[in-house]
Design an enzyme around this catalytic site. Sequence first.
Site, PDB file in Angstrom:
ATOM      1  CG  ASP A 497      10.065  15.594  35.318  1.00 32.87           C
ATOM      2  OD1 ASP A 497      10.001  14.398  35.565  1.00 32.87           O
ATOM      3  OD2 ASP A 497      10.086  16.071  34.166  1.00 32.87           O
TER       4      ASP A 497
HETATM    5  C1  BGC Z   1       8.041  18.696  32.285  1.00 33.76           C
HETATM    6  C2  BGC Z   1       6.862  17.838  32.666  1.00 33.76           C
HETATM    7  C3  BGC Z   1       6.684  17.840  34.150  1.00 33.76           C
HETATM    8  C4  BGC Z   1       6.587  19.263  34.676  1.00 33.76           C
HETATM    9  C5  BGC Z   1       6.484  19.317  36.173  1.00 33.76           C
HETATM   10  C6  BGC Z   1       7.891  20.073  32.885  1.00 33.76           C
HETATM   11  O1  BGC Z   1       9.038  20.800  32.640  1.00 33.76           O
HETATM   12  O2  BGC Z   1       8.103  18.789  30.880  1.00 33.76           O
HETATM   13  O3  BGC Z   1       7.049  16.526  32.206  1.00 33.76           O
HETATM   14  O4  BGC Z   1       5.508  17.123  34.421  1.00 33.76           O
HETATM   15  O5  BGC Z   1       7.721  19.991  34.279  1.00 33.76           O
HETATM   16  O6  BGC Z   1       7.653  18.954  36.802  1.00 33.76           O
END
Ligand code: BGC
Length: 835
Positions: A497
């Site tokens: 993200d």
């Molecule tokens: C989110 C995920 C994401 C991960 C890596 C988490 O906080 O819920 O959707 O894939 O972070 O960024």
Amino acid sequence: MKYGHFDDPRREYVVTRPDTPLPWLNYIGQEDYFGLCTNTAGGYSFWKDSRLRRLTRYRYNNVPYDLGGRYIYVNDAGTVWNPGWKPVKAELDSYECRHGMGYTKITGSKGGLEIELLFFVPLGRNEEIWKVTVRNRSKKRKSPRLFSYQEFCFYEALNDMTNYQRTYSIGEVEVEGSAIYHKTEYRERRNHYTLFACTRPIAGFDTDRDIFVGIHEGLHEARVPSSGKCAGSKAFGWNPIGAHEIDLDLAPGAEESFAFVLAYVEQGDRPRFEKPGLINKELGRQIVARYAKPGAVDAAFAELGRFWDDLLSNFQAELPDEHAARMLNAWNQYQCMATFNLSRSTSMYETGIGRGMGFRDSNQDILGFVHMIPARARERILDIASTQLSDGTCYHQYQPLTKKGNAEVGGDFYDDHLWLVLSTCAYVKETGDLSILEEPCGYADREYRIGADGRRAGAGGEPAESLLHHLELSIAYTMRKRGPRRLPLIGHADWNDCLNLNCFSTEPNESFQTAGVVGNSQAESVMIAGLFLHASREMSALYDFMKRPEDANRMLAQREEMLAAVESAGWDGDWYRRAYDAAGKPIGSKECEEGKIYIESQGWCVLGGAGADDASGPSRGRARKAMESVHKLLFTPKGVLIQQPAYSTYHVELGEVSSYPPGVKENAGIFCHNNTWIHLAWCQLGHGDRALEYYLSICPSAKQAEIDLYRSEPYVYAQMIAGRDAPCYGEAKNSWLTGTAAWTFVALTQGILGIRPDYRGLVVDPCIASAWKGFSATRRFRGAEYKIAVKNPKGRCKGVASVKVDGEAFDPVGAAAILPIFPAGTSHRIEIELG
Ligand code: BGC
């Protein structure tokens, strides 16, 4: 271990002192009503949606962190204390907290008085029980006074904690006998209230926080418990609470039990008022009567125990490694239930107002849950699918109460839709239920009405688009949204993200995730490409099962096209690149100064079948090479780093990933979620020793020896452990709600133990540590029980040499055993020898 230990036979973690390195959390509730409960009874409750139906209050980032909860104050001849230590923090003679499956039991004693508190949510009910047992262990008669305490929340949690010009004027309660009815906003638009009652006669009550606690006092010095007498206050505005006074008289050795009930009550079609201004309490009275019956509380608790015994019996194993065994048999599956229920919404790190259910998160959560309650997984898959838009993109998050996408976050995360393929295929493999594919779920941006058959239909009565339509659209969307190197575009971000290649944010007040225009961007993701390789192969296998060979081949052809792009533009020489930024520069490449190698693309390209040993041409063996690079550059004894070297400065072209200080979160932290893909990748390559070593490096149970460093709960996985670039290398954060739960379950059961559901049967293809002499497991699959015993006399990691089913030799297919689907209700002995 300084702070506690596992009680494996009871599936409990026993905390033996209250001052843990961080508050150690458990959840109560399993269906619609939930509560957070820490080892000092901190936490709060909500119904379905912690933002829109919060029942009790909690202040995040409080001082201390965990303050406010389900408190019982004791006044024993002037000495005031709490059995869970907080908030008074009087020194206790003994303290123990047992976090179990769906319940927390806290026992404290002082001055010869022992008080046990048991918190749980009965199955199928929208209420929680606080069972209180008071024992006089002294030689003298004792007359303690107990005070219950919790603070009501006005349901919409964000408004509740920000809009005091309104909230300080609207609080309303009614009291009838031992029952306190919290009815704020009921007079106008709400058709529900909160009940807080006691099963035993009370000696008094309070509902006004200012009276019970005081204006200038803290919870640790609350006025009423110190004075020893409730004031009978009736809240009008300000801050309504629920507090009861229970006066006891106990002979030496005597004990007494009773319970408090905190309930969420919806009126449905009942008359809303019984008299002008007085709410209809019919349902509330029924709830109080239900638990006042002798034995009712204990029966509800026993039923909860049977529920968990039965659920967990779907998968049980005896393993040579005690950490792997206890995580698998209890805590990992239990955590999978929590992530399934709550996604990433509500924990000690997620306030329950920021994030609803995540599209990609919830799809992944299903992978660790589907074997427990497939029917709930089915419903969830359809709910998630209907937050997809008709162009193929998805709402990144949705609220569980409304099941509608959250417009503030929007979509355009170009991996989201592909996870739907994984969850759906996992469901069909587990159940064989192809009918889910025909379910009309429709798209979030289209109008539907409910047809005569109760299903969604379009304007002309035609059924809404089926789930299969969504899966096809998802595959097509990735194929359509590709960049100059024929790799998938990334949009706002992919699984990571924080890899925001189109954001270019210099404005501190904007969200990295939503800022920037993705429309014409050319930034590409190798990780999505790897995920696509896997998803398209899954789709192909699904079509095979559906006896649609042309569609199966069509999927494989698209996969080949993507594979070509991965092997040409994705390979860096020693590992797979991570992405290309908006200017066309590679990320996760030797060419970069920092962020040269990332974990995600190694995991997904290998799992998607890139660089396989049996490939022809130059890509042959790249998977092994990529994994050796992971071992050399990313593996540490505390887990695999997400990327190296850490970004030392902010890169506007990379976004949030470079905003974190080196060593934490996506900037070179140990992100446990993606570690599991590496565990699976090692299994795919047959390297069972590495798979187990890597697994144990992030396993919380194995962290007990360094718990003052690790700090988080030793019984559930954490999202992140600080990487070696951080001063706190080894410290865990964001425990509980993480994709690590589901994926570890997959890595351990399907990768290491190799027991995986398939369309045609149950596959057993272990990839264990060579030192393991074997293991055994019981797996319920499509209603039949498979009692599997694996022997490893030659010290191999992988390779099934012989199989016996119920004592008869059975011909394994290839190197794996595909066991037949047995009639439901039957039990079968499977003996497997590796060699
Ligand atoms: C989110 C995920 C994401 C991960 C890596 C988490 O906080 O819920 O959707 O894939 O972070 O960024």
